[in-house]
Motif scaffolding. Structure first.
Motif, PDB file in Angstrom:
ATOM      1  N   LEU A 200     -32.980 -38.207  46.512  1.00 25.67           N
ATOM      2  CA  LEU A 200     -34.118 -39.090  45.969  1.00 25.67           C
ATOM      3  C   LEU A 200     -34.437 -40.083  46.732  1.00 25.67           C
ATOM      4  CD1 LEU A 200     -32.477 -39.258  42.194  1.00 25.67           C
ATOM      5  CD2 LEU A 200     -34.473 -38.030  42.746  1.00 25.67           C
TER       6      LEU A 200
ATOM      7  N   ILE B 177     -38.194 -38.311  36.767  1.00 27.35           N
ATOM      8  CA  ILE B 177     -37.983 -39.441  36.910  1.00 27.35           C
ATOM      9  C   ILE B 177     -39.253 -40.484  36.991  1.00 27.35           C
ATOM     10  CG2 ILE B 177     -37.027 -41.607  38.502  1.00 27.35           C
ATOM     11  CD1 ILE B 177     -34.820 -39.580  39.612  1.00 27.35           C
ATOM     12  N   ARG B 178     -40.085 -40.116  37.560  1.00 27.19           N
ATOM     13  CA  ARG B 178     -41.520 -40.842  37.417  1.00 27.19           C
ATOM     14  C   ARG B 178     -42.139 -40.812  36.091  1.00 27.19           C
ATOM     15  NH1 ARG B 178     -42.404 -37.471  42.285  1.00 27.19           N
ATOM     16  NH2 ARG B 178     -42.049 -38.803  44.132  1.00 27.19           N
TER      17      ARG B 178
ATOM     18  N   VAL C  98     -33.754 -46.639  40.833  1.00 26.10           N
ATOM     19  CA  VAL C  98     -32.896 -45.551  40.121  1.00 26.10           C
ATOM     20  C   VAL C  98     -31.255 -45.788  40.150  1.00 26.10           C
ATOM     21  CG1 VAL C  98     -32.285 -43.100  39.923  1.00 26.10           C
ATOM     22  CG2 VAL C  98     -34.539 -43.759  40.850  1.00 26.10           C
TER      23      VAL C  98
ATOM     24  N   LEU D 129     -32.753 -40.412  31.983  1.00 22.68           N
ATOM     25  CA  LEU D 129     -32.609 -38.888  32.073  1.00 22.68           C
ATOM     26  C   LEU D 129     -31.344 -38.337  32.189  1.00 22.68           C
ATOM     27  CD1 LEU D 129     -34.196 -36.356  32.758  1.00 22.68           C
ATOM     28  CD2 LEU D 129     -34.161 -37.348  35.271  1.00 22.68           C
TER      29      LEU D 129
ATOM     30  N   LEU E 224     -36.762 -33.142  39.480  1.00 16.72           N
ATOM     31  CA  LEU E 224     -35.944 -34.369  39.342  1.00 16.72           C
ATOM     32  C   LEU E 224     -36.786 -35.453  39.567  1.00 16.72           C
ATOM     33  CD1 LEU E 224     -33.409 -35.620  38.356  1.00 16.72           C
ATOM     34  CD2 LEU E 224     -32.556 -35.396  40.791  1.00 16.72           C
ATOM     35  N   ALA E 225     -37.380 -35.566  40.727  1.00 16.08           N
ATOM     36  CA  ALA E 225     -38.033 -36.682  41.173  1.00 16.08           C
ATOM     37  C   ALA E 225     -39.368 -36.954  40.322  1.00 16.08           C
ATOM     38  CB  ALA E 225     -38.593 -36.593  42.762  1.00 16.08           C
TER      39      ALA E 225
ATOM     40  N   LEU F 180     -39.169 -43.884  45.059  1.00 19.02           N
ATOM     41  CA  LEU F 180     -37.914 -43.910  44.506  1.00 19.02           C
ATOM     42  C   LEU F 180     -36.719 -44.576  45.515  1.00 19.02           C
ATOM     43  CD1 LEU F 180     -37.810 -40.262  42.721  1.00 19.02           C
ATOM     44  CD2 LEU F 180     -38.858 -42.537  42.163  1.00 19.02           C
TER      45      LEU F 180
ATOM     46  N   LEU G 273     -27.636 -43.958  39.288  1.00 17.31           N
ATOM     47  CA  LEU G 273     -27.279 -42.672  38.965  1.00 17.31           C
ATOM     48  C   LEU G 273     -25.590 -42.684  38.487  1.00 17.31           C
ATOM     49  CD1 LEU G 273     -28.127 -40.502  42.213  1.00 17.31           C
ATOM     50  CD2 LEU G 273     -29.005 -40.146  40.007  1.00 17.31           C
TER      51      LEU G 273
ATOM     52  N   VAL H 222     -34.693 -46.541  36.028  1.00 15.82           N
ATOM     53  CA  VAL H 222     -34.482 -45.535  35.599  1.00 15.82           C
ATOM     54  C   VAL H 222     -33.024 -45.144  35.720  1.00 15.82           C
ATOM     55  CG1 VAL H 222     -35.106 -43.019  35.166  1.00 15.82           C
ATOM     56  CG2 VAL H 222     -36.852 -44.475  35.820  1.00 15.82           C
TER      57      VAL H 222
ATOM     58  N   HIS I 245     -40.182 -42.845  33.682  1.00 19.58           N
ATOM     59  CA  HIS I 245     -40.122 -44.537  34.408  1.00 19.58           C
ATOM     60  C   HIS I 245     -41.444 -45.000  33.666  1.00 19.58           C
ATOM     61  CE1 HIS I 245     -41.779 -47.787  36.936  1.00 19.58           C
ATOM     62  NE2 HIS I 245     -40.344 -48.063  36.629  1.00 19.58           N
TER      63      HIS I 245
ATOM     64  N   VAL J  38     -30.116 -42.100  35.496  1.00 26.19           N
ATOM     65  CA  VAL J  38     -29.930 -40.591  35.875  1.00 26.19           C
ATOM     66  C   VAL J  38     -28.622 -40.450  35.539  1.00 26.19           C
ATOM     67  CG1 VAL J  38     -30.296 -38.559  36.924  1.00 26.19           C
ATOM     68  CG2 VAL J  38     -32.006 -40.331  37.297  1.00 26.19           C
TER      69      VAL J  38
END
Length: 206
Positions: free
Chosen positions: A21, A120-121, A4, A84, A116-117, A27, A6, A55, A124, A57
């Motif tokens: 995260l 993200i999954r 991830v 995201l 949020l987690a 993650l 950010l 990913v 992804h 964010v």
């Protein structure tokens, strides 16, 4: 592990997101930066090294490249990348623009760390997640005639702020803010920035 990256110009929020995260078993926050330009540099480095696609964010509103502009650049480098957008400004026009650009996730900053987690999954894995309330508002609002920056300055004008104050809040020069305000006023047929802001609010565009 899902890598991830950010980007958020609010240091406390960004650091908190990264820490939360990193508590997730699947993650891994590779980097967290405070601008779209820095995120693009980190993404380009991963592409050059042929690293696994991550990913991204991204905060919607940042100085310089905003979240959607950053997303567009990332998608030009990695079509289909999982992106995201997180925001405290969930305007329907932004949501539509983000989805049109290829962003697969759009979430308010009021969401929980667990949500949020999970999003993200989902992103992804090639899925899509849009906050249900924002989606409903976007459907009812109709297409906005305003650009993202025009919507920004009008939102800051709604409380009667001066041009200098609007520019400061929007991370723009006073001249640039004035240009965006003038453009928005012309599109909305308003005689002043406050009237334009009220009209945009009525349409659900800010």
């Amino acid at each position: 592990m899902i890598p991830v990256l950010l980007a958020d110009d609010e240091t406390l929020i960004r650091s908190a997101m990264a820490a939360l995260l990193d508590l997730e078993d699947d993650l891994e926050v590779i980097t967290h930066v405070d601008s779209g330009e820095e995120l693009l540099s980190a993404w380009r480095a991963r592409v050059a090294d042929d690293e696994a696609v991550a990913v991204a964010v991204i905060d919607l509103q940042m100085p310089g490249l905003d979240g959607i502009e950053t997303a567009i650049e990332i998608l030009s480098l990695s079509p289909g990348a999982g992106i995201l957008i997180v925001t405290s400004h969930g305007r329907p026009g932004y949501l539509k623009k983000a989805l049109t650009a290829g962003v697969r996730g759009f979430l308010p900053k009021t969401a929980s760390a667990a949500t949020l987690a999970e999003v993200i999954r989902t992103v992804h894995g090639g899925g899509r997640h849009v906050d249900p309330q924002l989606a409903a508002e976007a459907i009812s609002a109709g297409d906005s005639m305003l650009t993202a920056r025009e919507a920004d300055v009008l939102e800051f004008a709604i409380d009667g702020a001066s041009v200098d104050e609007i520019a400061k809040r929007a991370h723009l020069s006073a001249g640039t803010a004035r240009n965006y305000l003038s453009s928005a006023m012309a599109k909305l047929g308003a005689s002043n920035r406050y009237e334009a802001a009220l009209k945009a609010r009525e349409h659900g565009w800010i």
